[in-house]
Design an enzyme around this catalytic site. Structure first.
Site, PDB file in Angstrom:
ATOM      1  N   ALA A  61     -54.342 -17.772  11.253  1.00 53.94           N
ATOM      2  CA  ALA A  61     -53.081 -18.120  10.609  1.00 53.94           C
ATOM      3  C   ALA A  61     -52.551 -16.908   9.851  1.00 53.94           C
ATOM      4  O   ALA A  61     -53.314 -16.107   9.317  1.00 53.94           O
ATOM      5  CB  ALA A  61     -53.274 -19.291   9.664  1.00 53.94           C
ATOM      6  N   GLY A  62     -51.225 -16.795   9.795  1.00 56.24           N
ATOM      7  CA  GLY A  62     -50.586 -15.701   9.079  1.00 56.24           C
ATOM      8  C   GLY A  62     -49.807 -14.785   9.973  1.00 56.24           C
ATOM      9  O   GLY A  62     -48.787 -14.231   9.566  1.00 56.24           O
ATOM     10  N   LYS A  65     -46.450 -17.392  11.763  1.00 61.74           N
ATOM     11  CA  LYS A  65     -46.250 -18.450  10.776  1.00 61.74           C
ATOM     12  C   LYS A  65     -45.365 -19.583  11.284  1.00 61.74           C
ATOM     13  O   LYS A  65     -45.508 -20.734  10.871  1.00 61.74           O
ATOM     14  CB  LYS A  65     -45.640 -17.859   9.505  1.00 61.74           C
ATOM     15  N   THR A  85     -49.345 -20.240   7.800  1.00 60.07           N
ATOM     16  CA  THR A  85     -49.372 -21.520   7.111  1.00 60.07           C
ATOM     17  C   THR A  85     -47.971 -22.125   7.048  1.00 60.07           C
ATOM     18  O   THR A  85     -46.997 -21.451   6.725  1.00 60.07           O
ATOM     19  CB  THR A  85     -49.956 -21.367   5.696  1.00 60.07           C
ATOM     20  N   PHE A 114     -46.882 -17.899   1.795  1.00 63.67           N
ATOM     21  CA  PHE A 114     -46.500 -19.040   2.645  1.00 63.67           C
ATOM     22  C   PHE A 114     -45.011 -19.012   2.984  1.00 63.67           C
ATOM     23  O   PHE A 114     -44.320 -20.044   2.951  1.00 63.67           O
ATOM     24  CB  PHE A 114     -46.845 -20.376   1.974  1.00 63.67           C
ATOM     25  N   ASN A 171     -55.136 -25.422   4.313  1.00 66.78           N
ATOM     26  CA  ASN A 171     -55.285 -24.174   3.564  1.00 66.78           C
ATOM     27  C   ASN A 171     -55.272 -24.467   2.071  1.00 66.78           C
ATOM     28  O   ASN A 171     -54.241 -24.820   1.505  1.00 66.78           O
ATOM     29  CB  ASN A 171     -54.149 -23.208   3.925  1.00 66.78           C
ATOM     30  N   THR A 239     -63.649 -16.985   6.641  1.00 69.05           N
ATOM     31  CA  THR A 239     -63.044 -17.271   5.355  1.00 69.05           C
ATOM     32  C   THR A 239     -61.592 -16.800   5.338  1.00 69.05           C
ATOM     33  O   THR A 239     -61.137 -16.095   6.251  1.00 69.05           O
ATOM     34  CB  THR A 239     -63.775 -16.540   4.206  1.00 69.05           C
ATOM     35  N   ASN A 240     -60.903 -17.154   4.239  1.00 69.83           N
ATOM     36  CA  ASN A 240     -59.580 -16.617   3.965  1.00 69.83           C
ATOM     37  C   ASN A 240     -59.729 -15.182   3.439  1.00 69.83           C
ATOM     38  O   ASN A 240     -60.829 -14.614   3.439  1.00 69.83           O
ATOM     39  CB  ASN A 240     -58.870 -17.510   2.926  1.00 69.83           C
ATOM     40  N   THR A 241     -58.628 -14.598   2.972  1.00 67.19           N
ATOM     41  CA  THR A 241     -58.676 -13.251   2.411  1.00 67.19           C
ATOM     42  C   THR A 241     -59.373 -13.258   1.053  1.00 67.19           C
ATOM     43  O   THR A 241     -59.571 -14.297   0.436  1.00 67.19           O
ATOM     44  CB  THR A 241     -57.255 -12.694   2.252  1.00 67.19           C
ATOM     45  N   THR A 314     -56.142  -8.873  11.382  1.00 65.79           N
ATOM     46  CA  THR A 314     -56.069  -7.455  11.085  1.00 65.79           C
ATOM     47  C   THR A 314     -56.562  -6.615  12.255  1.00 65.79           C
ATOM     48  O   THR A 314     -55.997  -5.562  12.559  1.00 65.79           O
ATOM     49  CB  THR A 314     -56.881  -7.138   9.812  1.00 65.79           C
TER      50      THR A 314
END
Length: 359
Positions: A61-62, A65, A85, A114, A171, A239-241, A314
């Site tokens: 995700a990201g 969007k 998200t 978001f 999220n 995981t998330n950032t 990334t």
């Protein structure tokens, strides 16, 4: 072709502001400039939380969007795409600049917040696209909604997104919406996931996943997972950032300010969290591993730690349009070289005394 991207296209794109380059690259994808590069191999296929995946590599995700290029990302070789998200109402996100590259660290920092067109617009777009891979939708709360009203905001978003999503990811771990991470605390999480799980069953029972932060303590991770298991969550995204800046080589990184760090510096911590989750649940809860995936070996390391699927973002920014096809080809070679007949057989293989492939 990856050589041309690394020597010509990427240096040109990296001269631009990171978010501008992102928008241009996404526009080129939408126009079909990159073509079809999908690598297929039976060893990469698996079934996870009731869905069939052609390969275990997803776009996190990201990146997409608003569901603009999910079909094009499938053409490039991603086995699944997580859109979002997405929030109930459209919102512009945080002020620019809000995305930064750290080339020396093979990393990004973002504080996008978001930014998206809202659930109705995204759902309408996803109804119309050509589907060649699993499509998940990641949902979050609107920035102006206080945490004591978050449950209803998530529920309203879920009801709109549910018909067009193969799975839904919740999220609660972005560092870029004030107070959002407080929802990871077990008492808040139980209320939120309980309500979403009940609504999900009424709507038809699609896989419901929860995305957690890498900055939680081991005790917090276990408490959050226990709350999820108690409400029939289908899987965890880890995981998330991270808000940590430890060990970065980029000078003056503090001048960038707040935001979530992704990429290579997150790889080790992400693997630790995956391993902790896998051990704590006895391998019974599927995990999507994300954080620092740049190569087939990176993907395998997460699978061996306990991930049934992996995601990248990334790595794609640094690797270019051939990233997914090259990574999945490499992963297939690694699996065969290590004697595995499938991805599922390799899940958790880095552990002892935990059932391999139980997820």
């Amino acid at each position: 072709m990856s050589f041309l991207y690394e020597r010509i296209a990427r240096p040109l794109m990296f001269r631009l502001d990171a978010e501008t380059a992102h928008d241009i690259g996404r526009g080129m994808l939408k126009a079909g400039v990159a073509g079809r590069q999908r690598f297929e191999d039976p060893i990469l296929r698996s079934e996870v939380f009731g869905l069939e995946f052609e390969n275990p590599l997803g776009m996190a995700a990201g990146f997409d969007k608003n569901g603009l290029v999910a079909d094009r990302l499938a053409d490039l070789g991603f086995g699944f795409v997580e859109v979002g998200t997405v929030t109930l109402r459209p919102q512009p996100g945080n002020e620019k600049p809000r995305m930064f590259r750290l080339p020396r660290d093979r990393a990004l920092i973002n504080r996008l917040g978001f930014n998206n067109e809202g659930a109705e617009a995204v759902a309408d777009r996803l109804r119309k696209i050509r589907r060649e891979c699993v499509i998940g939708v990641n949902i979050g709360k609107n920035k102006d909604v206080p945490n004591d009203e978050a449950v209803q905001n998530y529920l309203d978003c879920l009801r709109i997104i549910h018909p067009v999503a193969d799975y839904i990811a919740v999220n609660i771990s972005s560092p870029n919406t004030p107070g959002l991470r407080e929802l990871q605390q077990a008492e808040h999480l139980s209320d939120l996931i309980g309500a979403l799980s009940a609504a999900n069953r009424q709507l038809g029972g699609k896989p419901l996943l929860v995305k957690i932060a890498p900055d939680l303590s081991d005790a917090e991770i276990e408490a959050a997972v226990d709350a999820c298991v108690g409400h029939d969550v289908a899987g965890i995204i880890a995981t998330n950032t991270t808000v940590s800046r430890e060990g970065l080589r980029t000078p003056n990184v503090a001048e960038i300010g707040e935001g979530g760090l992704s990429g290579r510096p997150l790889a080790a911590r992400s693997n630790e969290v995956i391993s902790r989750l896998y051990t704590h649940t006895g391998g019974r809860l599927p995990i999507i591993g994300v954080g620092g995936v740049f190569s087939g070996q990176d993907a395998f390391d997460k699978i061996a730690a306990g991930a049934s699927l992996v995601q990248a973002y990334t790595g794609f920014i640094y690797g270019g349009p051939h990233f997914a096809s090259e990574l999945t080809r490499s992963l297939a070679e690694i699996l065969r070289a290590r004697g595995f007949a499938s991805v599922s057989e390799a899940v958790g293989s880095g552990h002892q005394n935990v059932p391999v492939g139980a997820a």
